[in-house]
Design an enzyme around this catalytic site. Structure first.
Site, PDB file in Angstrom:
ATOM      1  N   THR A 105      22.249  40.486  21.418  1.00  0.00           N
ATOM      2  CA  THR A 105      23.340  40.830  22.329  1.00  0.00           C
ATOM      3  C   THR A 105      24.227  41.910  21.729  1.00  0.00           C
ATOM      4  O   THR A 105      24.609  42.871  22.413  1.00  0.00           O
ATOM      5  CB  THR A 105      24.172  39.572  22.643  1.00  0.00           C
ATOM      6  OG1 THR A 105      23.327  38.609  23.295  1.00  0.00           O
ATOM      7  CG2 THR A 105      25.348  39.891  23.543  1.00  0.00           C
ATOM      8  N   CYS A 151      19.330  35.896  15.951  1.00  0.00           N
ATOM      9  CA  CYS A 151      18.557  35.905  17.190  1.00  0.00           C
ATOM     10  C   CYS A 151      19.401  36.404  18.355  1.00  0.00           C
ATOM     11  O   CYS A 151      19.548  37.600  18.565  1.00  0.00           O
ATOM     12  CB  CYS A 151      17.979  34.517  17.444  1.00  0.00           C
ATOM     13  SG  CYS A 151      16.751  34.465  18.768  1.00  0.00           S
ATOM     14  N   CYS A 152      19.994  35.515  19.123  1.00  0.00           N
ATOM     15  CA  CYS A 152      20.672  35.926  20.354  1.00  0.00           C
ATOM     16  C   CYS A 152      21.979  36.657  20.103  1.00  0.00           C
ATOM     17  O   CYS A 152      22.358  37.544  20.873  1.00  0.00           O
ATOM     18  CB  CYS A 152      20.890  34.711  21.252  1.00  0.00           C
ATOM     19  SG  CYS A 152      19.317  33.990  21.808  1.00  0.00           S
ATOM     20  N   VAL A 153      22.674  36.323  19.013  1.00  0.00           N
ATOM     21  CA  VAL A 153      23.872  37.082  18.654  1.00  0.00           C
ATOM     22  C   VAL A 153      23.481  38.504  18.288  1.00  0.00           C
ATOM     23  O   VAL A 153      24.086  39.475  18.767  1.00  0.00           O
ATOM     24  CB  VAL A 153      24.627  36.399  17.493  1.00  0.00           C
ATOM     25  CG1 VAL A 153      25.697  37.324  16.919  1.00  0.00           C
ATOM     26  CG2 VAL A 153      25.252  35.099  17.964  1.00  0.00           C
TER      27      VAL A 153
END
Length: 223
Positions: free
Chosen positions: A162, A157-159
């Site tokens: 980014t 998800c956020c890793v």
């Protein structure tokens, strides 16, 4: 080490790298906050291990003089993320509920186990990517950062978001696999494989520490 991998890692100037720590916050890392996600014992252990490795990684970055950028989710209590509310519950106009992660001013938004040091920049985001609607790209550019290593939660998800945006904005990316985790082993593995295919060179805490030290030799190259 293959010729390609040696070339990739040797091309990174240790003096101009940065470590991006993503979402190591209580809502995503503290076992007391993870009940709704249905983690089994192995998944809890994987998250705990990733947090521990991230802590070690932060210490190593500081020792090497590598800047650490902290990226965290921060949801305003009076401004829900409509698209996420729709995806999770079918109602884009649903109010923020008690299980909403990382609401600003609540314990869930706090860093967990690892914390920013004095002067280390913090980027608060509203979405998955640390670059979405933030000043992160401008900060990295102003600081002369030419490549990044990414660690934290969660891998898919956020890793992933980014890391993908970092690549698309021009920064070579190292994914520190043992300092990342998802809430299921197969999800983590699939995310790492996808990122390795299109986004990042996958590394670990031992190797990235060597990259920061610039300690690669031609003797390590294999066919």
């Amino acid at each position: 080490m293959t010729v390609l991998r040696h070339a990739q890692l040797s091309a990174l100037d240790p003096r101009t790298g940065a470590l991006l720590v993503v979402d190591v916050q209580r809502s995503f890392a503290d076992p007391a906050f993870l009940g709704a996600y249905g983690l089994d014992d192995d998944a809890h252990a994987a998250v705990a291990a990733a947090v521990d490795r991230t802590s070690q990684l932060v210490d190593a970055a500081r020792a090497a003089g590598v800047p650490v950028h902290w990226i965290g989710l921060g949801t305003p209590a009076d401004r829900p993320w409509r698209a996420s509310a729709w995806l999770r519950g079918g109602d884009p106009d649903a109010p923020i509920g008690p299980d909403e992660p990382c609401v600003i001013g609540t314990p869930g938004a706090e860093w967990y186990t690892v914390t920013p040091g004095e002067g280390e920049p913090q980027t608060i985001k509203r979405a998955y990517s640390g670059f979405s609607g933030t000043e992160l790209a401008a900060r990295l550019t102003a600081d002369g950062v030419t490549w990044v290593a990414v660690a934290g939660l969660t891998t898919e998800c956020c890793v992933a978001a980014t890391a993908t945006d970092a690549l698309q904005l021009g920064w070579p990316v190292l994914l520190v696999e043992d300092a990342t985790a998802a809430y299921a082993a197969d999800v983590h593995r699939a995310a790492v494989d996808a990122l390795a295919l299109n986004v990042a060179v996958v590394t670990d805490t031992v190797e990235i520490t060597r990259v920061w030290a610039g300690s690669f030799t031609d003797a390590e190259v294999t066919a």
